[in-house]
Design an enzyme around this catalytic site. Structure first.
Site, short mmCIF file in Angstrom:
data_model
loop_
_atom_site.label_atom_id
_atom_site.label_comp_id
_atom_site.label_asym_id
_atom_site.label_seq_id
_atom_site.Cartn_x
_atom_site.Cartn_y
_atom_site.Cartn_z
CB ALA A 99 -0.83 0.00 1.20
NE ARG A 125 14.20 6.50 0.81
CZ ARG A 125 15.06 5.49 1.03
NH1 ARG A 125 16.12 5.67 0.49
NH2 ARG A 125 14.74 4.59 1.70
N GLY A 167 0.86 1.99 9.02
CA GLY A 167 1.87 1.00 9.57
C GLY A 167 1.57 -0.37 9.19
CD GLU A 174 10.76 -0.98 12.34
OE1 GLU A 174 11.01 -0.43 11.23
OE2 GLU A 174 11.22 -2.22 12.66
CG ASN A 233 12.98 1.29 0.50
OD1 ASN A 233 11.87 1.05 0.50
ND2 ASN A 233 14.04 0.92 1.00
CE1 TYR A 281 7.13 -4.93 -39.56
CE2 TYR A 281 5.74 -4.20 -41.36
CZ TYR A 281 5.82 -4.63 -40.01
OH TYR A 281 4.82 -4.67 -39.23
CE1 TYR A 306 -2.83 1.01 -39.54
CE2 TYR A 306 -1.07 2.72 -39.95
CZ TYR A 306 -2.25 2.35 -39.38
OH TYR A 306 -3.12 3.19 -38.73
C1 UD1 Z 1 10.10 -2.51 7.44
C2 UD1 Z 1 9.96 -3.17 8.92
C3 UD1 Z 1 11.63 -3.06 9.12
C4 UD1 Z 1 12.20 -3.91 8.15
C5 UD1 Z 1 12.16 -3.61 6.89
C6 UD1 Z 1 12.55 -4.40 5.86
C7 UD1 Z 1 8.12 -2.59 10.35
C8 UD1 Z 1 7.37 -1.54 11.17
N1 UD1 Z 1 9.65 -2.36 9.91
O1 UD1 Z 1 10.48 -1.14 7.56
O2 UD1 Z 1 11.78 -3.74 10.59
O3 UD1 Z 1 13.74 -4.13 8.37
O4 UD1 Z 1 10.55 -3.32 6.56
O5 UD1 Z 1 12.50 -3.85 4.45
O6 UD1 Z 1 7.42 -3.28 9.67
N2 UD1 Z 1 3.13 -1.20 3.97
C9 UD1 Z 1 1.47 -1.15 3.54
N3 UD1 Z 1 1.02 -0.28 4.70
C10 UD1 Z 1 1.37 0.57 5.60
C11 UD1 Z 1 2.88 0.49 5.74
C12 UD1 Z 1 3.78 -0.17 4.98
O7 UD1 Z 1 1.19 -1.73 2.80
O8 UD1 Z 1 0.78 1.06 6.23
C13 UD1 Z 1 4.01 -1.97 2.98
C14 UD1 Z 1 4.91 -0.79 2.13
O9 UD1 Z 1 4.12 -0.76 0.90
C15 UD1 Z 1 5.98 -1.86 1.83
C16 UD1 Z 1 5.89 -2.76 3.17
O10 UD1 Z 1 4.84 -2.64 3.69
O11 UD1 Z 1 5.91 -3.03 0.82
C17 UD1 Z 1 7.03 -2.28 4.27
O12 UD1 Z 1 6.71 -0.87 4.56
P1 UD1 Z 1 7.80 0.32 4.86
O13 UD1 Z 1 7.26 1.52 5.18
O14 UD1 Z 1 8.75 0.38 3.53
O15 UD1 Z 1 8.77 -0.42 6.01
P2 UD1 Z 1 10.30 -0.26 6.41
O16 UD1 Z 1 10.29 1.09 7.06
O17 UD1 Z 1 11.15 -0.19 5.14
CA CA Z 2 10.64 -0.48 2.93
#
Ligand code: UD1
Ligand code: CA
Length: 451
Positions: free
Chosen positions: A10, A15, A80, A154, A226, A348, A369
């Site tokens: 989601a 970035r 989250g 984290e 990312n 062609y 064509y």
């Molecule tokens: C997360 C982990 C971290 C891990 C890292 C590995 C948590 C809190 N942290 O951090 O420990 O080392 O991944 O890559 O889980 N997403 C959603 N909805 C949300 C938030 C995120 O679908 O509300 C999805 C994102 O699209 C992504 C994945 O979850 O595919 C990870 O989210 P991201 O925000 O990238 O987490 P990190 O900060 O990288």
């Molecule tokens: Ca990530």
């Protein structure tokens, strides 16, 4: 125990600096989300749920293109990773089994690794996938005691001592559906980012006296994308692995690092691929062929014994039978080329059927064509198409027929006939010499005038 797959996708991916949702950026010509789904599909999940938010419709379409049974749920606000799993409650109703959570932006987890996690689940309520790395950066840190995982911290919330830990969280987690959802209920956003962290499941499980462990995998598998830089790195990892796999299967890559492959490229054994060849999606090349330098193939099939390139372009729907030759600066699209047929130079061939044993002369073009519609060209077996023939479709050339060089063929040519459609040649004795004289004099005159 049956398995359900939950893929978190989601996030916006700020970035990436893109209009396209992050998980739809392609690696080897297919969205990274599809790579993640494919990895998970190795566990034969009873259900797959993708959590989408940013670019919901596009993500749903991509997910359902891969597998129409995938359930795509919307997470309207990205609060989250725990919140993202929580929105799957409905979708997982009535499912009694283990849930494995993958991230859509972590495309390379292998089936073997996931299988190891499933094995570790036999003795633990929660299994997390970790990796050792020399550059732990901002990954969550896995705090172990013995073989038990105490908690995940984290980066933003970690002490200096915790930041020194090099065993990191990949994000992949496995737990029974009931355990997972009941633990998630207890998660609060009391942390530096104000988010519901899925990683808090670990500490909460330990507080309940449940077993939690971490399985380690290779760092390359957990590469998270990312940024565009990461995307390029992920592409490189994919390409390196895919080239290696092909070589192990008996394909010669003369200069492997210059050959680009797609997620679904299939090449048979004892085929030789020269440098700088691009394989777009949907290419199958049979055994014992040679793909020469600087060729570009997509959506096509090349049969045994064929020779393609150098500088050939095979576009979607190009179907080459056995022992076909396609030479330099030849483009073939939506066309079947019969056994042993040769299209060797500067042609062609589009929307066409070419028989077997036919020779297509240099510079031949199927004029498919008319500015509004596409039309078909058919050429029979053992025909000879003279150089620079324009085959104005729709048109049919019979078996063993011939066309004269430079012909513009607008009418069908029956079997064994010769068709010539060009202005008749006029030969005028001595005229060239006279013309040269006139021109030379003109040139001299000009030169003396400009002095
Ligand atoms: C997360 C982990 C971290 C891990 C890292 C590995 C948590 C809190 N942290 O951090 O420990 O080392 O991944 O890559 O889980 N997403 C959603 N909805 C949300 C938030 C995120 O679908 O509300 C999805 C994102 O699209 C992504 C994945 O979850 O595919 C990870 O989210 P991201 O925000 O990238 O987490 P990190 O900060 O990288
Ligand atoms: Ca990530």
């Amino acid at each position: 125990m049956s398995i359900a797959l939950v893929i978190l996708a989601a996030g916006k991916g700020t970035r990436m600096n893109s209009d396209l949702p992050k998980v739809l950026h392609p690696i080897a010509n297919t969205p990274m989300l599809v790579h993640a789904m494919q990895a998970g599909s190795a566990l034969s999940p009873a259900r797959t749920v993708v959590v989408a938010g940013h670019g919901f419709d596009a993500v749903r379409t991509a997910a359902n293109d891969f597998d129409e049974d995938v359930i795509v749920v919307e997470q309207k606000e990205q609060n989250g990773t725990a919140h993202a799993v929580d929105v799957c409650r409905e979708a997982l109703k009535g499912f009694d089994g283990d849930v494995i959570v993958l991230f859509g932006d972590t495309p390379f987890v292998t089936a073997e690794t996931l299988t190891k996690m499933v094995a570790a689940k036999a003795e633990n309520a929660v299994v997390v996938l970790g990796f050792e790395t020399a550059e732990p950066g901002k990954y969550g840190r896995l705090i172990m005691s013995g073989n038990q995982l105490d908690r995940i911290v984290e980066f933003a919330d970690a002490s200096d001592e915790e930041r020194a830990v090099t065993f990191c969280n990949s994000g992949v987690m496995l737990a029974h559906r009931d355990t997972l959802f009941s633990l998630i209920e207890e998660i609060t956003p009391q942390n530096s980012q104000g988010e519901y962290y899925l990683t808090d499941v670990v500490e909460l499980a330990r507080q309940r006296g449940l077993g939690v462990t971490a399985v380690a995998c290779d760092e390359g598998e957990t590469l998270g994308v990312n940024s565009r830089l990461h995307l390029a790195e992920a592409e490189a990892v994919f390409q390196t692995n895919a080239r290696k796999d092909l070589m192990e299967l008996g394909v010669t890559l003369q200069q492997p690092e210059t050959v680009m492959l797609s997620f679904d490229t299939v090449i048979g054994r004892d085929t030789i691929v020269e440098p700088n060849v691009y394989f777009g999606p949907g290419v199958t090349v049979e055994s014992g062929t040679r793909i020469r330098a600087f060729s570009h193939l997509e959506g096509c099939h090349v049969s045994r014994g064929s020779l393609v390139g150098p500088y050939a372009r095979l576009r979607p729907g190009a179907e080459l039978s056995e022992n076909v030759h396609v030479g330099n600066f030849v483009e073939i699209k939506n066309a079947e080329v019969g056994e042993g047929t040769k299209v060797n130079h500067l042609s062609y061939i589009g929307d066409a059927t070419l028989g077997a044993g036919t020779n297509i002369g240099a510079g031949t073009i199927t004029c498919n064509y008319d500015g509004v519609m596409k039309h078909h060209t058919t050429v029979g077996d053992n025909a000879f198409i003279g150089s620079n023939t324009m085959l104005v479709a729709p048109v049919t050339i019979g078996n063993e027929a011939m066309t004269g060089s430079g012909s513009v063929i607008t009418k069908d040519v029956p079997e064994a006939a010769l068709a010539i459609a060009r202005a008749e040649q006029q030969t005028k004795p001595g005229v060239a010499r006279k013309l040269f004289d006139i021109l030379k004099k003109k040139k001299q005159k000009r030169a003396s005038e400009s002095k």
